[in-house]
Design a protein around this motif. Sequence first.
Motif, short mmCIF file in Angstrom:
data_model
loop_
_atom_site.label_atom_id
_atom_site.label_comp_id
_atom_site.label_asym_id
_atom_site.label_seq_id
_atom_site.Cartn_x
_atom_site.Cartn_y
_atom_site.Cartn_z
N GLU A 137 -35.49 17.81 2.73
CA GLU A 137 -36.36 18.87 3.23
C GLU A 137 -37.49 18.33 4.10
O GLU A 137 -37.98 19.02 4.99
CB GLU A 137 -36.91 19.69 2.07
CG GLU A 137 -35.83 20.48 1.35
CD GLU A 137 -36.38 21.28 0.19
OE1 GLU A 137 -36.61 22.49 0.38
OE2 GLU A 137 -36.58 20.71 -0.90
N VAL A 143 -33.32 22.66 8.77
CA VAL A 143 -33.44 23.05 7.36
C VAL A 143 -33.32 24.57 7.25
O VAL A 143 -33.45 25.29 8.24
CB VAL A 143 -34.79 22.56 6.78
CG1 VAL A 143 -34.86 21.05 6.76
CG2 VAL A 143 -35.96 23.15 7.56
N ASN A 153 -37.05 21.74 11.56
CA ASN A 153 -37.92 21.47 10.41
C ASN A 153 -39.39 21.72 10.77
O ASN A 153 -39.94 21.06 11.65
CB ASN A 153 -37.73 20.02 9.96
CG ASN A 153 -38.26 19.79 8.56
OD1 ASN A 153 -39.25 20.38 8.15
ND2 ASN A 153 -37.60 18.91 7.82
N ILE A 161 -43.63 20.42 1.32
CA ILE A 161 -42.28 20.30 0.76
C ILE A 161 -42.31 20.44 -0.75
O ILE A 161 -41.48 21.12 -1.36
CB ILE A 161 -41.67 18.93 1.14
CG1 ILE A 161 -41.58 18.77 2.67
CG2 ILE A 161 -40.31 18.73 0.50
CD1 ILE A 161 -40.70 19.77 3.35
N VAL A 197 -30.35 21.90 -2.39
CA VAL A 197 -30.94 23.06 -1.71
C VAL A 197 -29.84 24.13 -1.61
O VAL A 197 -28.82 23.91 -0.95
CB VAL A 197 -31.45 22.67 -0.31
CG1 VAL A 197 -32.01 23.89 0.42
CG2 VAL A 197 -32.50 21.56 -0.41
#
Length: 350
Positions: A137, A143, A153, A161, A197
């Motif tokens: 991440e 992302v 990102n 994060i 994730v």
Amino acid sequence: MQRTLIAAAAVCALALAACSGEGGSGARAGVWAAGSSTVFPFATRVAENFARLNGGAAPRVEALGTGGGIKAFCSGVGPQTPDIANASRPMKKSEFEDCKKNGVTEIIELMIGFDGIVIATARTGNSFNFELNDLYEGLGKTVPGPNGTFVANPARTWNQINAGLPNQRIQVYGPPPTSGTRDAFVELAMAPGGKLVPAVKALADDKERFESLTHTVREDGAWIDSGENDNAILQTLTRTPGSLGVFGYSFLEQNRDTVKAETIDGVAPSPDTIADGSYPLSRSLFIYVKKQNIGVTPGLLTFVQEFLSEGAAARGGYLQDRGLIPLPEDRLQAQRATLAALTPMGAPAK
């Protein structure tokens, strides 16, 4: 950055190499190994000991990165190509096929020990306990965004994060795409982190899409490629407050006075946690030997035998002093048996 070591009589050896026609069809005077910057200090130490014990032409060892070393190794047979590829990851199927296409038809794969990839800071810096998903991440180029989308990102600090991480700018110095350390980092950190994730895990069956997300680091200055010189990354950490670096455990061992390793899922890198695999970023190190050059390149077999010798690769050997995590005795014996029989490897699965 390419580095070349001539283990003894450096100036004379270089002059001899220049005159011996390494780029042509003439025989080469000594062993040539190229590849991983992580394996580089181990190979140079073996080269030094080999030259001291055996005399003759000193082995030439170059740090080109795992990908660069294997590419040179696979480019053909003869004195103009390396005898050995040093690697901090296994050879890929595509590389093996490239070797075969260029006439390198028999390759001996030898595991020489273990290493871990560390995420380090200056000793005076903040401490981090990363979770694997933090690494994807924080460092993934793309992302999950809102409403099922994927976006560039947006994170700028680590606490964006994970609230348990420091409020510190995301700035990581690491190896370039040609490096086996970079390959291993995305395989051991980014990809497993991505699977934690949910939106990324949902794409795991779409291999191409999953890898495009989890194998691609940021290009906006949060990740900075630092060449094939892990010492340069170490020096940067001490000069750039708040930065982090990604490199091999062996370099940490030699520089604990200036840098410290951060934990991953609560586990710190150590010889024990790397050897037993409990440290998530543990990996194996390899050398690949061109069987066709054994008996042609003077000293090649003896050099490789020295790499796996009791005094070098076993527990208490001089490579452990350089930071190599030794193989268990039974696995070391298996590597020696492979070498004794000159057993070629089969094609990698991927």
